[in-house]
Design an enzyme around this catalytic site. Sequence first.
Site, PDB file in Angstrom:
ATOM      1  N   GLY A  46       0.789  -1.387  -0.443  1.00  0.00           N
ATOM      2  CA  GLY A  46      -0.424   0.107   0.232  1.00  0.00           C
ATOM      3  C   GLY A  46       0.972   0.937  -0.215  1.00  0.00           C
TER       4      GLY A  46
ATOM      5  CG  ASP B 259      -1.412  -9.320  -2.232  1.00  0.00           C
ATOM      6  OD1 ASP B 259      -1.558  -8.816  -2.939  1.00  0.00           O
ATOM      7  OD2 ASP B 259      -1.485  -8.678  -1.038  1.00  0.00           O
TER       8      ASP B 259
ATOM      9  CE  LYS C 182       0.784  -6.502  -1.309  1.00  0.00           C
ATOM     10  NZ  LYS C 182       0.006  -6.773  -0.180  1.00  0.00           N
TER      11      LYS C 182
HETATM   12  N1  HSE Z   1      -5.444  -7.622  -0.506  1.00  0.00           N
HETATM   13  C1  HSE Z   1      -4.187  -6.764  -0.560  1.00  0.00           C
HETATM   14  C2  HSE Z   1      -3.859  -6.612   0.573  1.00  0.00           C
HETATM   15  C3  HSE Z   1      -4.494  -5.807  -0.948  1.00  0.00           C
HETATM   16  O1  HSE Z   1      -4.688  -7.611   1.281  1.00  0.00           O
HETATM   17  O2  HSE Z   1      -2.412  -5.964   1.282  1.00  0.00           O
HETATM   18  C4  HSE Z   1      -3.831  -5.373  -2.696  1.00  0.00           C
HETATM   19  O3  HSE Z   1      -2.056  -5.174  -2.197  1.00  0.00           O
END
Ligand code: HSE
Length: 340
Positions: free
Chosen positions: A159, A225, A229
């Site tokens: 984020g 996810d 990252k």
């Molecule tokens: N789905 C992701 C999260 C947000 O829960 O951090 C986008 O990277």
Amino acid sequence: MKSEKNIRIALLGFGPVNRSFAEILADKGEGLYQRYGVRLMVTAAVDSTGGALDVEGLDPGRLVKAKGFGSVAGYPGKGQTGLQGLDALARSEADIVLEATTVSMQDGEPGMSHVRTALSLGKHVVLANKGPLVRAYQALQSLAQDHQVSIKFSATLGGSLPTYNIGVRDLAGCTIERVDAILNGTSHYILSSMNTGVTYEEALVEAQRLEIAERDPTLDVEGWDAANKLVILANSILNVPATLDDIERIGITHLKPSDLPLTMLGTAIRNDDGGYSLAVRPERLPEDHPLAALPPLSMGIVFHTDLVGPLAMTVNERGPKPTAAAMLRDVLEIAVGSRR
Ligand code: HSE
């Protein structure tokens, strides 16, 4: 850039993040112009059913309103049902393309084609969509270099956390020995909630309501996810050409209340040969770990280095706007550079 003052922007994808970006422009566009001397104009916006196009600039507030009724294709006079990203991109006269379509783990599409086409056309790209970077980080960097444009992605590393800027700029000269990171808000929120007795299902529904979960929440709860990252972090900050195959990944769906408390942690540990062992899995953090008491809607990262640190950063994010703010900082860096 087309002009010193007007920066044309194409918004590809109009889910929570690009919608929030439009909300920020509706709210602060004039203030940003006063402060930075650039007028950020949206000339195209596309969602999964259509888009809107006007090289003289669309009203970001009206785009948000049209989306509220279903699609940006409902934008008065300028909306087109069925308008596709590549078509809009070609006609948008955009200087900067903001790619925030849904992450595809299969082929990275449509984001991959959007990014490749935009770079090939000499347009700068700002991504919130991790898919293209995970699949082709090095190739996309080369393409950007070949066309002398920027590809920026600070919104993909937790984020609004300034992970990229800190890791690359502020830790310049350091050897990063270890990274501990909570970079997936959804799994952190779910585990934090479960640690206080809330059920997995209830916590997931709330994460979806808050629009932090992916459209397919499997990506969050199975660790994809966070692994995405970590791949981007490894390539961009640790300088290792890692892929998803290099990451040990364990999700949170199998956990029982008796396994708790646990935290979904991403780690990169430097080996003697200079490479890194990369993992994403639920772990029990020691009480004195800088991320041990991280609130439920937060993300955080700790860099352990030879010269500095441990350097810890956390952010408390409610919803997608901070991620849109991360895209904005990338846009401003491209548009204004050091004049900021
Ligand atoms: N789905 C992701 C999260 C947000 O829960 O951090 C986008 O990277």
